[in-house]
Design a protein around this motif. Structure first.
Motif, PDB file in Angstrom:
ATOM      1  N   ALA A 171       0.830  -1.195   0.000  1.00 32.86           N
ATOM      2  CA  ALA A 171       0.000   0.000   0.000  1.00 32.86           C
ATOM      3  C   ALA A 171       0.870   1.253   0.000  1.00 32.86           C
ATOM      4  O   ALA A 171       1.926   1.289   0.641  1.00 32.86           O
ATOM      5  N   PRO A 172       0.469   2.312  -0.713  1.00 31.41           N
ATOM      6  CA  PRO A 172       1.212   3.573  -0.672  1.00 31.41           C
ATOM      7  C   PRO A 172       1.037   4.260   0.684  1.00 31.41           C
ATOM      8  O   PRO A 172       0.203   3.844   1.501  1.00 31.41           O
ATOM      9  N   HIS A 173       1.819   5.314   0.932  1.00 32.15           N
ATOM     10  CA  HIS A 173       1.677   6.005   2.212  1.00 32.15           C
ATOM     11  C   HIS A 173       0.274   6.612   2.313  1.00 32.15           C
ATOM     12  O   HIS A 173      -0.315   7.072   1.336  1.00 32.15           O
ATOM     13  N   GLY A 174      -0.243   6.580   3.522  1.00 35.07           N
ATOM     14  CA  GLY A 174      -1.609   7.040   3.761  1.00 35.07           C
ATOM     15  C   GLY A 174      -2.645   5.958   3.586  1.00 35.07           C
ATOM     16  O   GLY A 174      -3.850   6.224   3.753  1.00 35.07           O
ATOM     17  N   HIS A 175      -2.215   4.721   3.243  1.00 34.75           N
ATOM     18  CA  HIS A 175      -3.138   3.605   3.025  1.00 34.75           C
ATOM     19  C   HIS A 175      -2.593   2.354   3.714  1.00 34.75           C
ATOM     20  O   HIS A 175      -1.391   2.248   4.000  1.00 34.75           O
ATOM     21  N   VAL A 176      -3.458   1.392   3.932  1.00 37.05           N
ATOM     22  CA  VAL A 176      -3.059   0.103   4.475  1.00 37.05           C
ATOM     23  C   VAL A 176      -3.959  -0.962   3.871  1.00 37.05           C
ATOM     24  O   VAL A 176      -5.143  -0.729   3.600  1.00 37.05           O
ATOM     25  N   PHE A 177      -3.360  -2.179   3.625  1.00 37.14           N
ATOM     26  CA  PHE A 177      -4.103  -3.310   3.066  1.00 37.14           C
ATOM     27  C   PHE A 177      -4.516  -4.257   4.187  1.00 37.14           C
ATOM     28  O   PHE A 177      -3.698  -4.600   5.054  1.00 37.14           O
ATOM     29  N   HIS A 178      -5.750  -4.724   4.116  1.00 37.32           N
ATOM     30  CA  HIS A 178      -6.252  -5.726   5.065  1.00 37.32           C
ATOM     31  C   HIS A 178      -6.761  -6.925   4.265  1.00 37.32           C
ATOM     32  O   HIS A 178      -7.869  -6.889   3.711  1.00 37.32           O
TER      33      HIS A 178
ATOM     34  N   LEU B 182      -0.913  15.920   2.277  1.00 36.58           N
ATOM     35  CA  LEU B 182      -2.020  16.351   3.122  1.00 36.58           C
ATOM     36  C   LEU B 182      -2.731  15.107   3.624  1.00 36.58           C
ATOM     37  O   LEU B 182      -2.955  14.156   2.863  1.00 36.58           O
ATOM     38  N   CYS B 183      -3.068  15.102   4.874  1.00 39.37           N
ATOM     39  CA  CYS B 183      -3.731  13.937   5.457  1.00 39.37           C
ATOM     40  C   CYS B 183      -5.128  13.794   4.864  1.00 39.37           C
ATOM     41  O   CYS B 183      -5.933  14.744   4.874  1.00 39.37           O
ATOM     42  N   PHE B 184      -5.404  12.577   4.342  1.00 37.85           N
ATOM     43  CA  PHE B 184      -6.706  12.339   3.734  1.00 37.85           C
ATOM     44  C   PHE B 184      -7.831  12.378   4.764  1.00 37.85           C
ATOM     45  O   PHE B 184      -8.993  12.662   4.418  1.00 37.85           O
ATOM     46  N   LEU B 185      -7.509  12.109   6.017  1.00 31.07           N
ATOM     47  CA  LEU B 185      -8.541  12.023   7.044  1.00 31.07           C
ATOM     48  C   LEU B 185      -8.858  13.365   7.673  1.00 31.07           C
ATOM     49  O   LEU B 185      -9.956  13.541   8.230  1.00 31.07           O
ATOM     50  N   HIS B 186      -7.955  14.317   7.620  1.00 31.13           N
ATOM     51  CA  HIS B 186      -8.127  15.568   8.370  1.00 31.13           C
ATOM     52  C   HIS B 186      -8.097  16.805   7.479  1.00 31.13           C
ATOM     53  O   HIS B 186      -7.767  17.900   7.939  1.00 31.13           O
ATOM     54  N   HIS B 187      -8.396  16.637   6.216  1.00 36.85           N
ATOM     55  CA  HIS B 187      -8.558  17.764   5.309  1.00 36.85           C
ATOM     56  C   HIS B 187      -9.830  17.554   4.506  1.00 36.85           C
ATOM     57  O   HIS B 187     -10.249  16.414   4.243  1.00 36.85           O
ATOM     58  N   SER B 188     -10.412  18.647   4.110  1.00 35.62           N
ATOM     59  CA  SER B 188     -11.667  18.569   3.358  1.00 35.62           C
ATOM     60  C   SER B 188     -11.414  18.032   1.957  1.00 35.62           C
ATOM     61  O   SER B 188     -10.306  18.120   1.420  1.00 35.62           O
ATOM     62  N   GLU B 189     -12.475  17.463   1.365  1.00 35.91           N
ATOM     63  CA  GLU B 189     -12.356  16.911   0.023  1.00 35.91           C
ATOM     64  C   GLU B 189     -12.020  17.994  -0.991  1.00 35.91           C
ATOM     65  O   GLU B 189     -11.270  17.764  -1.945  1.00 35.91           O
TER      66      GLU B 189
ATOM     67  N   CYS C 151      -3.962   7.972   9.050  1.00 27.74           N
ATOM     68  CA  CYS C 151      -3.593   9.365   9.289  1.00 27.74           C
ATOM     69  C   CYS C 151      -2.161   9.632   8.833  1.00 27.74           C
ATOM     70  O   CYS C 151      -1.253   8.843   9.098  1.00 27.74           O
ATOM     71  N   MET C 152      -1.983  10.785   8.160  1.00 32.84           N
ATOM     72  CA  MET C 152      -0.651  11.203   7.708  1.00 32.84           C
ATOM     73  C   MET C 152      -0.260  12.560   8.289  1.00 32.84           C
ATOM     74  O   MET C 152       0.600  13.263   7.746  1.00 32.84           O
ATOM     75  N   CYS C 153      -0.875  12.935   9.403  1.00 33.57           N
ATOM     76  CA  CYS C 153      -0.585  14.252   9.984  1.00 33.57           C
ATOM     77  C   CYS C 153       0.873  14.375  10.417  1.00 33.57           C
ATOM     78  O   CYS C 153       1.487  15.446  10.281  1.00 33.57           O
ATOM     79  N   THR C 154       1.439  13.299  10.944  1.00 33.42           N
ATOM     80  CA  THR C 154       2.849  13.362  11.374  1.00 33.42           C
ATOM     81  C   THR C 154       3.761  13.641  10.195  1.00 33.42           C
ATOM     82  O   THR C 154       4.642  14.517  10.263  1.00 33.42           O
ATOM     83  N   ARG C 155       3.551  12.936   9.102  1.00 40.39           N
ATOM     84  CA  ARG C 155       4.368  13.183   7.916  1.00 40.39           C
ATOM     85  C   ARG C 155       4.106  14.582   7.366  1.00 40.39           C
ATOM     86  O   ARG C 155       5.033  15.256   6.899  1.00 40.39           O
TER      87      ARG C 155
END
Length: 542
Positions: free
Chosen positions: A243-250, A284-291, A272-276
């Protein structure tokens, strides 16, 4: 002082001889008169001579003066020479006194240097001697090994002669063995070409949100060493993806208790990618920024590009990669030597590689897979056995584990093992029949685990062919052929499997024969045809 005395004596002699000189002049004049008068005698001549001899005092004084002067000059020169020599000796002694410590130091240094050189030479000699001894031991070891190999070959030949009672049997075995000897494949070339392609892709898309491709792993008959038809080889490689950064495979393995899951899927989740974002500021963090902000300042996520719902889509992934291959290949350093053409495929990347100088073509298929932890099991993009495979289905694959098991057998059994020749021969005669090559491969894997590896030598070739036929007939009669990796607790450590595989119930690959009597009847007819083909190949070579 002596010079003054000599001068006084000389003056005195000159004064005394002045009168004599006058008398002599008179005598000379008289003598001249007599000559002119013609009166001459021998007595007068002697008197004249004695008169001239009166100058001896003058000559004596002159000679004495010259001698004394020369003696004085010589004495002065000798004295000056001695004084100069003494001064030179003093200077030389001073120089010697100054130079002696330096010379002594230099001499000591030279001696130390000579000692060091001697020590180094001695060490070199010792090392050279040890190296020669090591080389001799290695040569002796190689010679012993060669002798052992020669003895083993001779022993095998003797055993072959004993094992095959007739010359005809030996000839049949030899001809079949030679016919099924594997030709040189292009596995190494294919691996190099695909490595260049994937490395270039990784460089180009390193900062994207597309799957991260790992080095490819060769799988299937070509890389296991038993492809039946070298001219029709398809080189298959499994490309692990992460998975690329900001994603994870399950990975989701489907129904519980379904070992070797055929309906497994890969769920994609954003993280979350806020630390990076705070440390590097490149995302930009996909979870903490608007679309709206994300759409204006960042590429879309993997969920928006290659997924259907929350699951990674095989067909979208394959289509996207197939689209990027031509441009990526042109950036590789082998693009001028090999042409690359993408062939149609919905769940993989099929390539035709052409050598521009010779025109020779090689077919390659890249499968995509997600590894289960650190195991040798992958969820791959290959088609399942079902007629229709959904685009979000990633069937579980044991291809990597099976190749590693073949590598283990090759290392253990040695180069004279006949297991690959047996498998290649059966795969050759199976063409156009109902049995799949994977069925024969599974039969061989079971026999490798049952029959000791030392009994797979060349002299056992015909016996192992007979064992394969007998085992296939036994499995057809019982309608039972278990999967080799499931329920097998004797796997070597080199093959890393899930713990559940070892304790799982066996998976019957002939289960369809139990459910379909017609399929079982066709399988028995195919077995008879297979047996006839094998005998024709052994007897007539075709």
């Amino acid at each position: 002082m002596a010079l003054v005395l000599v001068l006084a004596l000389l003056v005195r002699a000159l004064i005394v001889s002045g009168s004599d000189h006058a008398v002599m002049l008179e005598r000379v004049q008289q003598h001249e008169k007599e000559q002119r008068n013609g009166e001459q005698s021998w007595v007068d001549m002697s008197a004249l001579l004695f008169t001239l001899l009166d100058y001896w005092k003058i000559w004596l004084c002159t000679g004495l003066f010259v001698f004394l002067f020369w003696n004085m000059w010589r004495s002065l020169k000798r004295k000056q020479h001695e004084e100069g020599g003494q001064q030179e000796r003093q200077e030389l002694e001073e120089q010697v006194e100054e130079v002696e410590p330096e010379e002594q130091q230099e001499q000591v240094e030279q001696e130390e240097q000579l000692e060091r050189v001697e020590e180094v030479e001695q060490e070199d000699q010792v090392e050279h001697v040890e190296q020669e001894e090591q080389e001799e031991r290695e040569d002796q070891g190689e010679q012993v090994q060669q002798e052992e190999q020669v003895e083993e070959v001779e022993r095998e030949d003797e055993e072959d002669e004993y094992f095959y009672h007739s010359a005809l049997t030996r000839y049949i075995a030899w001809r079949a063995w030679k016919k099924m000897q594997g030709k040189a494949t292009k596995c190494v070339l294919v691996e190099e070409l695909m490595r260049d392609l994937l490395q270039t892709y990784t460089f180009v898309y390193s900062n994207s949100f597309y799957p991260v491709l790992q080095p490819a792993i060769g799988v299937g008959s070509a890389f296991e060493g038993w492809s039946p038809c070298e001219e029709d080889i398809v080189y298959r490689l499994l490309v692990p993806i992460k998975a690329p950064h900001g994603h994870v495979f399950h990975p989701e393995l489907g129904e519980e208790g379904d070992m070797l899951a055929r309906n497994s899927r890969i769920r994609v989740e954003l993280v979350c990618m806020c630390t990076r974002e705070q440390q590097l500021g490149d995302v930009l963090c996909f979870l903490h920024h608007s679309e709206e902000e994300l759409s204006q300042n960042q590429q879309p996520s993997l969920l928006q590009t290659l997924c259907t719902g929350s699951y990674l889509d095989v067909q979208k992934t394959a289509a996207w990669f197939n689209k990027q291959v031509p441009r990526t290949w042109r950036l590789t350093h082998r693009a001028h030597r090999y042409g690359l053409k993408v062939l149609p495929s919905s769940r993989s990347c099929k390539l035709q590689v052409t050598d521009t100088s010779s025109g020779e073509k090689v077919h390659v298929e890249l499968l995509f897979g997600v590894q289960q932890g650190n195991l040798d099991i992958f969820l791959s993009s290959q088609n399942a056995e079902a007629v229709f495979t959904p685009s979000t289905t990633w069937p579980q694959s044991c291809a990597v584990a099976e190749r590693k098991y073949f590598e283990y057998v090759a290392r253990t059994a040695g180069p004279n093992s006949c297991h690959l020749v047996c498998l290649r021969l059966f795969a050759h005669i199976l063409v156009g029949m109902g049995f799949s090559s994977y069925t024969i491969k599974t039969l061989l894997l079971h026999l490798l685990a049952i029959i000791p590896l030392e009994d797979w030598r060349r002299r056992h070739f015909l016996s192992r062919l007979e064992n394969l036929l007998q085992y296939l007939q036994y499995c057809l009669n019982d309608k039972l052929l278990n999967h080799f990796l499931l329920g097998n607790a004797t796997m070597p450590d080199e093959v890393v499997l899930p713990q559940a595989f070892q304790t799982a119930s066996p998976l019957n690959l002939f289960q369809h024969l139990e459910q379909d009597p017609d399929a079982h009847s066709r399988a028995l007819r195919d077995f008879k045809e297979l047996k006839d083909r094998l005998f024709r190949l052994l007897l007539f070579g075709r």
